[in-house]
Scaffold this motif. Sequence first.
Motif, PDB file in Angstrom:
ATOM      1  N   UNK A  52     -16.800 -76.713  15.751  1.00 14.50           N
ATOM      2  CA  UNK A  52     -17.996 -76.393  16.529  1.00 14.50           C
ATOM      3  C   UNK A  52     -19.251 -76.845  15.797  1.00 14.50           C
ATOM      4  N   UNK A  53     -19.313 -76.565  14.494  1.00 15.22           N
ATOM      5  CA  UNK A  53     -20.492 -76.940  13.712  1.00 15.22           C
ATOM      6  C   UNK A  53     -20.682 -78.448  13.697  1.00 15.22           C
ATOM      7  N   UNK A  54     -19.591 -79.154  13.435  1.00 10.93           N
ATOM      8  CA  UNK A  54     -19.701 -80.606  13.318  1.00 10.93           C
ATOM      9  C   UNK A  54     -20.080 -81.219  14.664  1.00 10.93           C
ATOM     10  N   UNK A  55     -19.496 -80.686  15.707  1.00 13.55           N
ATOM     11  CA  UNK A  55     -19.791 -81.192  17.046  1.00 13.55           C
ATOM     12  C   UNK A  55     -21.256 -80.929  17.390  1.00 13.55           C
ATOM     13  N   UNK A  56     -21.701 -79.694  17.107  1.00 15.42           N
ATOM     14  CA  UNK A  56     -23.091 -79.342  17.392  1.00 15.42           C
ATOM     15  C   UNK A  56     -24.028 -80.262  16.618  1.00 15.42           C
ATOM     16  N   UNK A  57     -23.670 -80.572  15.381  1.00 17.06           N
ATOM     17  CA  UNK A  57     -24.523 -81.417  14.555  1.00 17.06           C
ATOM     18  C   UNK A  57     -24.701 -82.808  15.157  1.00 17.06           C
ATOM     19  N   UNK A  58     -23.596 -83.439  15.564  1.00 14.27           N
ATOM     20  CA  UNK A  58     -23.782 -84.812  16.069  1.00 14.27           C
ATOM     21  C   UNK A  58     -24.423 -84.825  17.449  1.00 14.27           C
ATOM     22  N   UNK A  59     -24.117 -83.833  18.267  1.00 13.02           N
ATOM     23  CA  UNK A  59     -24.770 -83.802  19.582  1.00 13.02           C
ATOM     24  C   UNK A  59     -26.276 -83.599  19.412  1.00 13.02           C
ATOM     25  N   UNK A  60     -26.641 -82.730  18.469  1.00 12.12           N
ATOM     26  CA  UNK A  60     -28.063 -82.471  18.239  1.00 12.12           C
ATOM     27  C   UNK A  60     -28.758 -83.707  17.684  1.00 12.12           C
ATOM     28  N   UNK A  61     -28.059 -84.437  16.813  1.00 10.76           N
ATOM     29  CA  UNK A  61     -28.640 -85.662  16.257  1.00 10.76           C
ATOM     30  C   UNK A  61     -28.900 -86.680  17.364  1.00 10.76           C
ATOM     31  N   UNK A  62     -27.951 -86.747  18.277  1.00  6.37           N
ATOM     32  CA  UNK A  62     -28.118 -87.687  19.367  1.00  6.37           C
ATOM     33  C   UNK A  62     -29.332 -87.303  20.215  1.00  6.37           C
ATOM     34  N   UNK A  76     -15.748 -77.761  26.404  1.00  8.69           N
ATOM     35  CA  UNK A  76     -14.631 -76.886  26.778  1.00  8.69           C
ATOM     36  C   UNK A  76     -13.519 -76.970  25.732  1.00  8.69           C
ATOM     37  N   UNK A  77     -13.299 -78.171  25.203  1.00 10.15           N
ATOM     38  CA  UNK A  77     -12.263 -78.339  24.177  1.00 10.15           C
ATOM     39  C   UNK A  77     -12.653 -77.603  22.889  1.00 10.15           C
ATOM     40  N   UNK A  78     -13.920 -77.719  22.527  1.00 15.35           N
ATOM     41  CA  UNK A  78     -14.392 -77.011  21.326  1.00 15.35           C
ATOM     42  C   UNK A  78     -14.208 -75.502  21.509  1.00 15.35           C
ATOM     43  N   UNK A 117     -23.477 -70.818  21.627  1.00 16.00           N
ATOM     44  CA  UNK A 117     -23.005 -70.703  23.004  1.00 16.00           C
ATOM     45  C   UNK A 117     -21.476 -70.832  23.062  1.00 16.00           C
ATOM     46  N   UNK A 118     -20.807 -69.750  22.681  1.00 21.99           N
ATOM     47  CA  UNK A 118     -19.340 -69.779  22.634  1.00 21.99           C
ATOM     48  C   UNK A 118     -18.772 -69.118  23.883  1.00 21.99           C
ATOM     49  N   UNK A 119     -17.896 -69.853  24.572  1.00 18.71           N
ATOM     50  CA  UNK A 119     -17.230 -69.244  25.732  1.00 18.71           C
ATOM     51  C   UNK A 119     -15.745 -69.131  25.442  1.00 18.71           C
ATOM     52  N   UNK A 120     -15.133 -68.126  26.011  1.00 14.65           N
ATOM     53  CA  UNK A 120     -13.685 -68.006  25.845  1.00 14.65           C
ATOM     54  C   UNK A 120     -13.017 -68.878  26.880  1.00 14.65           C
ATOM     55  N   UNK A 121     -12.321 -69.907  26.424  1.00  8.21           N
ATOM     56  CA  UNK A 121     -11.656 -70.823  27.354  1.00  8.21           C
ATOM     57  C   UNK A 121     -10.170 -70.854  27.015  1.00  8.21           C
ATOM     58  N   UNK A 122      -9.297 -70.569  27.956  1.00  5.46           N
ATOM     59  CA  UNK A 122      -7.869 -70.678  27.667  1.00  5.46           C
ATOM     60  C   UNK A 122      -7.494 -72.147  27.576  1.00  5.46           C
ATOM     61  N   UNK A 123      -6.544 -72.464  26.693  1.00  2.00           N
ATOM     62  CA  UNK A 123      -6.153 -73.857  26.506  1.00  2.00           C
ATOM     63  C   UNK A 123      -5.214 -74.278  27.638  1.00  2.00           C
TER      64      UNK A 123
END
Lengths: 351, 344
Positions: free
Chosen positions: B89-99, B78-80, B191-197
């Motif tokens: 987003x890219x960096x986050x996706x990369x480490x989650x995928x590695x895990x 949600x924060x991303x 998978x991008x969602x529009x989330x208000x901060x």
Amino acid sequence: MGKEGPAHVFHSAAYYETPDAPQMPLKGWKGADLVFDIDADHFDLPCQKQHDSWWCLDCEKNGRGHRPDQCPQCNGTRLKTLKWMCGECLAKSKHEVIKITENFLVPDMGISKNDITIVFSGHRGYHIHAFTPKLHSLGSQERREIVDYISGTGIDFRYHGFVENSYGVPKGPDSRSLGWERKIAEGIRQRFRKPEQLSHIPGLRANQIRTLQQDAKSIYKQLAEEPPRYITPKGVGQKAWYTIAQHVVESYSAVVDEPVTTDIHRLIRLPGSLHGKTGFLVKHLDLAKFDDFDPFNHAQVFSGTATVQISNAPAFTLNGEHYPPMREIKKELPLSAAMLLLCKGVAELVI
Amino acid sequence: MQEDISIYEAAKYPWSVMARSLLKQLDVPLAEVDKNLRIVDRAKQRLMDAIETHSPRPKRGLSDDAYAELTSFFIAKALVDAIGSMYLRRRWATIEAKSTEDFLIKESDGKLAQFAKQEFDWQISSNGSRIAGRTYSHSIHFTNYLAAAAGFHEREWKLVNKRLNNGFVMLRKTETARVLRAAVEKLLIRDIKKVPADFPPNIQRVYEEIAVLVQKRADRLKQEIEGEIVSEAFPPCMQALLTDMRQGKPLSHIARFAITAFLLNVGMDVDSIVELFMQAPDFREDLARYQIEHIAGKRGSTAYTPPSCAYMISVRLCVDPDKAGTRRHPLNYYRYRRKQLSKP
């Protein structure tokens, strides 16, 4: 279309949710057929030196064969071309179509022959369409990988059985393997079964070829073992295997026009229409009867005759009739022949 | 007990359909989650890992609190979404995928295949086979393989270097896990969602911290490429194109596009590029200017970046395909070389 009489008709190889939306992003891309374009334009053939020509609009220099990038005399780039086609270049295109389907699409990619159609482009080549739904959603990058597979681009022999600096018996491609490795293994073995083929391999020195040919029988035997043994005779290094393997790759691989395959919004010539540069029919072909197809007979639609004033036409054969080169002459010709000359811009209609 | 096992499973693969439905079942309000600092801290940690880790794997204390592990993934996501930075987003996706890959490696061949079917609808089989002395654990349909692996830049992943037969690519288990990792990465990027901060206080605090950090990173990256143009740091392909241009050799359409997009991205202005093209035999200033401005995004909505190394290899503009594997993108090469050259 009947009213407008367009010279060229294309259809989209892509599918859209709303194909008539005014802008591309609004159309909603759903997928696209996998299309290959095989065109004699992309080959370097001896016959093209005979029937293709170019001339410079700035200095009137002219020449035969492929058009140079710029005029060798005045460095101008306003060059006009006359591209012709003959049995030879269409046979070469046909050969490439067969290579693509028989070497790759059917055995390696598992695409059913029922899902493949071939279309004669109406000019110098063919289009292959693969309709399998699984292929529809492939993106540009994925399609580029398919082109690279078919053309052998980026092939690395270390991933096809060769092991560099290994101890023991030198290892190499194994014909019990699959895909490219099997093709390479079979191609290499075949060249030792018929050692005269070894003399056509560019990159091998004359003495290497001689040695390999002398030892061909024993090398063939070792290559036929399971696993095969890639031992070279004295004076021929292991590097020679890469040279031979590269030659095998070039003989199996096929030349396709990459931008056509990787473009997922492609427009492609509509089967059933006439090609505006020849008057030939753009024709759906049955893969089973493809071998017998002769565009100079089977893609002709006109009957009757017309009289034309010919400026300069190379020799050609149409509907079984051979026409010699013609220059500055008025002639009554069968309509198909007259139409070809008119479409090529080398004749004018005499009314 | 049954539930514990599935929470543990879901925590390993928090992006999966199974995890999402489990979270829905648990149905804990966000305000409640916000009070659980283990979750909030873990979510922050996930994003810090994403920003700061270069390649090492994130450390995971899975077993002690699977629930926090699972929930923190969704908070991080949600924060991303809310921060809206593609870099993050890219960096986050990369480490989650590695895990994910790390966990997948430990699963059985059959589980891997079942997982790929269930989550990605792959045509995959885990009937192992031995071909010409080599053992493969999985075979997957080449369209599924390409959708995930077509962007890999090491040569061994090119389809042309794989065993392909009757539509299926043969893979070893580690390879299957690697390809699945790429599929997960793509899924998370897309998978991008529009989330208000608009978060409860603790999460909001993390949101602000991360947003500032990301902005700093983005500024630094921009600096690395902007400023003085260091032509010595140009990749070999672009150097070769420039040499051709200066010698007045005609360039193909794609070559012109590549060099123009490259020069624009390293900060050259339109006039200077027009000047370079003046050597071209078919030069027409109005056309050249129009096209350069188009690539710069001054005429359409898109400003283009030059093609990737993979593309340059395919269209035979790459000068050294064997070495190109070390970089993915000409701009990446430039950024790296420029930094190297600026070191005393």
